[in-house]
Design a protein around this motif. Structure first.
Motif, PDB file in Angstrom:
ATOM      1  N   GLU A  98      43.304  52.940  33.145  1.00 52.46           N
ATOM      2  CA  GLU A  98      44.727  52.705  32.943  1.00 52.46           C
ATOM      3  C   GLU A  98      45.118  51.275  33.280  1.00 52.46           C
ATOM      4  N   LYS A  99      44.224  50.508  33.840  1.00 60.52           N
ATOM      5  CA  LYS A  99      44.595  49.182  34.324  1.00 60.52           C
ATOM      6  C   LYS A  99      44.156  48.097  33.365  1.00 60.52           C
ATOM      7  N   LEU A 100      45.091  47.207  33.060  1.00 56.87           N
ATOM      8  CA  LEU A 100      44.787  46.017  32.283  1.00 56.87           C
ATOM      9  C   LEU A 100      44.570  44.856  33.236  1.00 56.87           C
ATOM     10  N   VAL A 101      43.578  44.023  32.941  1.00 55.80           N
ATOM     11  CA  VAL A 101      43.358  42.796  33.688  1.00 55.80           C
ATOM     12  C   VAL A 101      43.743  41.644  32.776  1.00 55.80           C
ATOM     13  N   PHE A 102      44.655  40.796  33.251  1.00 60.49           N
ATOM     14  CA  PHE A 102      45.177  39.707  32.432  1.00 60.49           C
ATOM     15  C   PHE A 102      44.585  38.372  32.836  1.00 60.49           C
ATOM     16  N   GLY A 103      44.451  37.484  31.856  1.00 63.62           N
ATOM     17  CA  GLY A 103      44.208  36.090  32.154  1.00 63.62           C
ATOM     18  C   GLY A 103      45.491  35.439  32.628  1.00 63.62           C
ATOM     19  N   LYS A 104      45.412  34.139  32.967  1.00 67.65           N
ATOM     20  CA  LYS A 104      46.573  33.456  33.541  1.00 67.65           C
ATOM     21  C   LYS A 104      47.590  33.032  32.509  1.00 67.65           C
ATOM     22  N   GLY A 105      47.246  33.124  31.245  1.00 66.92           N
ATOM     23  CA  GLY A 105      48.185  32.755  30.203  1.00 66.92           C
ATOM     24  C   GLY A 105      48.024  31.314  29.758  1.00 66.92           C
ATOM     25  N   THR A 106      48.285  31.059  28.476  1.00 62.44           N
ATOM     26  CA  THR A 106      48.231  29.716  27.905  1.00 62.44           C
ATOM     27  C   THR A 106      49.535  29.473  27.172  1.00 62.44           C
ATOM     28  N   LYS A 107      50.248  28.440  27.599  1.00 69.31           N
ATOM     29  CA  LYS A 107      51.515  28.125  26.956  1.00 69.31           C
ATOM     30  C   LYS A 107      51.278  27.249  25.740  1.00 69.31           C
ATOM     31  N   LEU A 108      51.791  27.696  24.600  1.00 68.82           N
ATOM     32  CA  LEU A 108      51.685  26.957  23.352  1.00 68.82           C
ATOM     33  C   LEU A 108      53.058  26.445  22.949  1.00 68.82           C
ATOM     34  N   THR A 109      53.140  25.156  22.650  1.00 69.87           N
ATOM     35  CA  THR A 109      54.351  24.562  22.092  1.00 69.87           C
ATOM     36  C   THR A 109      53.996  23.963  20.740  1.00 69.87           C
ATOM     37  N   VAL A 110      54.744  24.350  19.713  1.00 74.63           N
ATOM     38  CA  VAL A 110      54.532  23.816  18.370  1.00 74.63           C
ATOM     39  C   VAL A 110      55.736  22.965  17.997  1.00 74.63           C
ATOM     40  N   ASN A 111      55.485  21.701  17.698  1.00 72.76           N
ATOM     41  CA  ASN A 111      56.559  20.777  17.338  1.00 72.76           C
ATOM     42  C   ASN A 111      56.683  20.644  15.823  1.00 72.76           C
ATOM     43  N   PRO A 112      57.934  20.504  15.327  1.00 70.67           N
ATOM     44  CA  PRO A 112      58.120  20.374  13.876  1.00 70.67           C
ATOM     45  C   PRO A 112      57.590  19.045  13.350  1.00 70.67           C
TER      46      PRO A 112
ATOM     47  N   ARG B  36      53.990  41.834  38.583  1.00 69.08           N
ATOM     48  CA  ARG B  36      54.732  40.627  38.893  1.00 69.08           C
ATOM     49  C   ARG B  36      54.043  39.439  38.220  1.00 69.08           C
ATOM     50  N   GLN B  37      54.879  38.490  37.808  1.00 67.16           N
ATOM     51  CA  GLN B  37      54.376  37.315  37.102  1.00 67.16           C
ATOM     52  C   GLN B  37      54.810  36.077  37.847  1.00 67.16           C
ATOM     53  N   ASP B  38      53.851  35.338  38.345  1.00 66.45           N
ATOM     54  CA  ASP B  38      54.119  34.075  39.038  1.00 66.45           C
ATOM     55  C   ASP B  38      53.590  32.936  38.175  1.00 66.45           C
ATOM     56  N   MET B  41      49.846  32.084  37.168  1.00 72.09           N
ATOM     57  CA  MET B  41      48.986  33.082  37.821  1.00 72.09           C
ATOM     58  C   MET B  41      48.808  34.340  36.983  1.00 72.09           C
ATOM     59  N   GLY B  42      49.369  34.394  35.805  1.00 77.17           N
ATOM     60  CA  GLY B  42      49.224  35.595  35.004  1.00 77.17           C
ATOM     61  C   GLY B  42      50.020  36.748  35.580  1.00 77.17           C
ATOM     62  N   LEU B  43      49.588  37.957  35.285  1.00 76.96           N
ATOM     63  CA  LEU B  43      50.275  39.147  35.765  1.00 76.96           C
ATOM     64  C   LEU B  43      49.402  39.871  36.771  1.00 76.96           C
ATOM     65  N   LYS B  44      50.018  40.295  37.853  1.00 77.33           N
ATOM     66  CA  LYS B  44      49.315  41.064  38.868  1.00 77.33           C
ATOM     67  C   LYS B  44      49.933  42.460  38.955  1.00 77.33           C
ATOM     68  N   LEU B  45      49.079  43.480  38.986  1.00 81.17           N
ATOM     69  CA  LEU B  45      49.551  44.862  39.032  1.00 81.17           C
ATOM     70  C   LEU B  45      49.974  45.220  40.450  1.00 81.17           C
ATOM     71  N   ILE B  46      51.212  45.743  40.585  1.00 80.28           N
ATOM     72  CA  ILE B  46      51.735  46.109  41.903  1.00 80.28           C
ATOM     73  C   ILE B  46      51.449  47.589  42.178  1.00 80.28           C
ATOM     74  N   TYR B  47      51.978  48.438  41.330  1.00 80.11           N
ATOM     75  CA  TYR B  47      51.795  49.887  41.400  1.00 80.11           C
ATOM     76  C   TYR B  47      51.731  50.432  39.991  1.00 80.11           C
ATOM     77  N   TYR B  48      51.139  51.616  39.865  1.00 75.48           N
ATOM     78  CA  TYR B  48      51.158  52.294  38.591  1.00 75.48           C
ATOM     79  C   TYR B  48      51.251  53.800  38.813  1.00 75.48           C
ATOM     80  N   SER B  49      51.546  54.500  37.737  1.00 69.94           N
ATOM     81  CA  SER B  49      51.700  55.952  37.810  1.00 69.94           C
ATOM     82  C   SER B  49      51.129  56.563  36.540  1.00 69.94           C
ATOM     83  N   VAL B  50      50.351  57.615  36.690  1.00 71.16           N
ATOM     84  CA  VAL B  50      49.752  58.276  35.526  1.00 71.16           C
ATOM     85  C   VAL B  50      50.531  59.523  35.124  1.00 71.16           C
ATOM     86  N   GLY B  51      51.617  59.798  35.832  1.00 68.48           N
ATOM     87  CA  GLY B  51      52.460  60.928  35.480  1.00 68.48           C
ATOM     88  C   GLY B  51      53.458  61.204  36.581  1.00 68.48           C
TER      89      GLY B  51
END
Lengths: 112, 116
Positions: A98-112, B36-38, B41-51
């Protein structure tokens, strides 16, 4: 543990330029891979996904191919538009988790 | 379709105050999450619920509490707010990944919290 590494941003391009945002991952087994996009002032939304090796996800002109041999899922678009300006997140979930692991994100800016 | 609705959108708290961030979804998703998003730093999971009635800690649960009394609602409570909790908070929901094949999340628009 599982992790996702994205290229550092920010990325600034001119309209109609080619875009690549690199993403590599560390995971055991066969994770599902995702790209999410966050437009200014909004929450994240799914851009595309791939659930097995060699799958290609595509949406809105963006593509990414699940490469297990290089543990990569790079995002590409042939011709970016100003409206593509956003933050792009690569993410993975470990099969059935149930858990997603995210990267830190990449900000994209596109200029006209 | 409303999707995932979060309130408030913005809030300023003083150190030591408490508050609840509200989250509700109308898609009958059984899974719900708080991230939470800092910056940078991307997104960090605080809590979750499966039901309903089931919650579990994520990566950064300290200083937060949750409850899930209904399928639709998943409030996040901050007790004794601290400056380190200044962040943007996102609620999300999904179907079970075992039935959908991949864990696709639907996010709310976010709640920006500042603790001074």
């Amino acid at each position: 543990g599982n992790s996702v590494t994205q290229m550092e941003g920010p990325v600034t391009l001119s309209e109609e330029a080619f875009l690549t945002i690199n993403c590599t991952y560390t995971a055991t087994g066969y994770p599902s891979l995702f790209w999410y996009v966050q437009y200014p002032g909004e929450g994240l939304q799914l851009l595309l996904k791939a659930t097995k090796a060699d799958d290609k996800g595509s949406n809105k002109g963006f593509e990414a191919t699940y490469r297990k041999e290089t543990t990569s899922f790079h995002l590409e678009k042939g011709s970016v538009q100003v409206s593509d300006s956003a933050v792009y997140f690569c993410a993975l979930s470990q099969g059935g988790s149930e858990k997603l692991v995210f990267g830190k994100g990449t900000k994209l800016t596109v200029n006209p | 379709n409303a999707g995932v609705t979060q309130t408030p959108k913005f809030r300023i708290l003083k150190i030591g105050q408490s508050m609840t961030l509200q989250c509700t979804q109308d898609m009958n998703h059984n899974y719900m999450y708080w991230y939470r998003q800092d910056p940078g730093m991307g997104l960090k999971l605080i809590y979750y619920s499966v039901g309903a009635g089931i919650t579990d800690k994520g990566e950064v649960p300290n200083g937060y509490n949750v409850s899930r009394s209904t399928t639709e609602d998943f409030p996040l409570r901050l007790e004794l707010a601290a400056p380190s909790q200044t962040s943007v908070y996102f609620c999300a929901s999904s179907y079970s990944p075992t039935t959908s094949g991949a864990n696709v999340l639907t996010f709310g628009a976010g709640s920006r919290l500042t603790v001074l």
